[in-house]
Design an enzyme around this catalytic site. Structure first.
Site, mmCIF file in Angstrom:
data_model
loop_
_atom_site.group_PDB
_atom_site.id
_atom_site.type_symbol
_atom_site.label_atom_id
_atom_site.label_comp_id
_atom_site.label_asym_id
_atom_site.label_seq_id
_atom_site.Cartn_x
_atom_site.Cartn_y
_atom_site.Cartn_z
ATOM 1 N N ASP A 94 0.862 -1.185 0.000
ATOM 2 C CA ASP A 94 0.000 0.000 0.000
ATOM 3 C C ASP A 94 0.904 1.243 0.000
ATOM 4 O OD1 ASP A 94 0.996 0.197 2.558
ATOM 5 O OD2 ASP A 94 -0.908 -0.142 3.565
ATOM 6 N N ASP A 279 -7.907 -7.511 -0.169
ATOM 7 C CA ASP A 279 -7.040 -7.739 0.986
ATOM 8 C C ASP A 279 -7.840 -7.365 2.208
ATOM 9 O OD1 ASP A 279 -6.704 -4.676 0.615
ATOM 10 O OD2 ASP A 279 -5.796 -5.089 2.553
ATOM 11 N N CYS A 317 -13.519 -28.680 6.503
ATOM 12 C CA CYS A 317 -12.323 -27.892 6.187
ATOM 13 C C CYS A 317 -11.103 -28.804 6.100
ATOM 14 C CB CYS A 317 -12.110 -26.820 7.256
ATOM 15 S SG CYS A 317 -10.660 -25.785 6.946
ATOM 16 N N CYS A 319 -7.931 -27.751 6.158
ATOM 17 C CA CYS A 319 -6.708 -27.076 6.626
ATOM 18 C C CYS A 319 -5.978 -27.924 7.660
ATOM 19 C CB CYS A 319 -7.037 -25.691 7.187
ATOM 20 S SG CYS A 319 -7.548 -25.668 8.916
ATOM 21 N N CYS A 322 -7.754 -28.022 11.134
ATOM 22 C CA CYS A 322 -8.950 -28.862 11.222
ATOM 23 C C CYS A 322 -8.606 -30.346 11.063
ATOM 24 C CB CYS A 322 -9.987 -28.428 10.184
ATOM 25 S SG CYS A 322 -10.741 -26.832 10.606
ATOM 26 N N HIS A 348 -6.384 -21.697 9.943
ATOM 27 C CA HIS A 348 -7.764 -22.037 9.569
ATOM 28 C C HIS A 348 -8.464 -20.877 8.860
ATOM 29 C CE1 HIS A 348 -11.868 -23.297 9.470
ATOM 30 N NE2 HIS A 348 -12.158 -22.101 9.955
#
Ligand SMILES: [Zn+2]
Length: 387
Positions: A94, A279, A317, A319, A322, A348
């Site tokens: 940014d 974002d 999930c 991930c 999980c 997660h």
């Protein structure tokens, strides 16, 4: 002159939703994309390897923080931000404006730029449209943003117009200066010769101001365009309306980036209105506060109800968190103040965001985005607390 290393291709369309590829000096990014925020050269609590595991392809760095510490000149001498932080994939920085504007009494705005005092040691700094270009050229992300004036929400039309027209003047100065940097007409050490520059549309919630800002920003000409000044406290339907009106006013062949948004349903709704890049600090910040986001809504992992709950956060999930941790364990870590809690929760939440983006891209490819959108809203509610 545009950079040869940067480009954007739309590969599929479904309604106003676009599926595309962003070409950058550090590789291609499949869009629509969500960029995790790496404020000070790190996405908090995660290693670059964790980021790759959750499927991040492009991350964001905050110019304000990196300029103050360790300093963009130091980063440039290390070969630029990619090499310094060990992330060889695409990045965006940014302009630093958003953080500087939120310093309140510690900053003064004028036509030249913003004078502010560092939150670290009180030293005086100046951020001008030209300095924002130079600092980001030294950091060397693949996309740099122009310095814009980000007014708070709730301002009247005159104030929104003043911020919008100043942003246009700053955009023209920033564009002129990037051309000097690209022509090696400055003393700064640009670490990424293929760096693109994006303009930012302002104008508050006023349709004619947004239209004028879009037209005049496009006239200056950038490699991509962002919609700024949203997600600053306005009602969500107002944000959707502004995006819906503004996105079609931007060139079809350039990426469109909605800055600082939002919740998972915001991503779905803004893709539906033609946005390609997002974002937000929300998935990582919430994770560190013990708030997990799932297909069904929010989960406060510190809740006593999870103390002996052996289920994963979300059974569907995939991930790491999980697959390996129970709600009971995650609650224990959070309540005990273990650092690992921030890491597992961030894995997660980011996986959920990035997997949602992957499913969005797939739906656009198959021409089934509208069905996906409806199914997503049937499952996810931003107000629901998961039992
Ligand atoms: Zn998970």
């Amino acid at each position: 002159m545009p950079t040869a290393a940067f480009g954007f291709t739309v590969t599929h369309r479904d309604g106003a939703a676009r599926r595309g590829v962003l070409h950058t000096p550090h590789g291609d990014v499949q869009t629509p994309v969500f960029m995790p925020v790496g404020t000070r050269g790190a996405v908090k609590a995660l290693t670059p390897r964790d980021l790759e595991d959750v499927g991040a392809t492009m991350i964001l760095g905050n110019t304000y923080h990196l300029h103050l510490r360790p300093g963009d000149a130091l980063v440039a001498r290390r070969g630029g931000l990619h090499r310094f932080i060990g992330w060889p994939r695409p990045m965006l920085t940014d302009s630093g404006g958003y953080q500087v504007f939120s310093l309140g009494a510690r900053r003064t705005i004028s036509e030249a730029g913003v004078v502010f005092r560092s939150h670290l040691d009180g030293r005086r700094h100046e951020l001008t449209p030209e300095r924002a270009v130079e600092i980001q050229a030294q950091l060397g992300a693949d996309v740099a943003m122009i310095l814009d004036e980000c007014p708070p929400s709730g301002i009247d039309e005159a104030a929104a117009r003043a911020a919008m027209t100043r942003t246009l003047r700053w955009a023209a100065r920033g564009r002129a200066h990037v051309e000097r940097v690209r022509a090696h007409d400055t003393a700064i050490l640009a670490t990424n010769p293929g760096q693109a520059q994006f303009g930012i549309v302002q104008g508050g919630v006023f349709p004619h101001l947004r239209a004028e800002s879009a037209a005049r920003t496009v006239e200056i000409g950038f490699e991509g365009y962002a919609i700024g000044g949203l997600s600053v406290g306005e009602p969500v339907d107002v944000m959707y309306r502004v995006v819906e009106e503004t996105a079609p006013a931007l060139p079809d062949d350039r990426p469109r980036y909605l800055m600082g948004t939002g919740l998972p349903d915001d991503l779905v709704e803004c893709v539906a209105r033609g946005i390609d890049m997002f974002d937000c600090v929300l998935p990582t910040r919430n994770a560190r506060n013990g708030q997990l986001l799932t297909r069904h809504g929010r989960m406060n992992i510190k809740n006593a109800a999870y103390a002996e709950d052996d289920r994963p956060v979300d059974e569907a999930c995939a991930c790491y968190t999980c697959r390996t941790c129970s709600r009971a364990y995650l609650r224990h870590l959070f309540v005990a103040g273990e650092m690992t809690a921030a890491t597992l929760n961030s894995i997660h939440n980011l996986h959920f965001y990035l997997d949602t983006m992957r499913r969005i891209r797939e739906a656009i490819e198959f021409g089934s985005f509208e069905g996906f959108r409806q199914a997503f809203h049937r499952s996810f509610s931003r107000t629901a607390i998961v039992p």
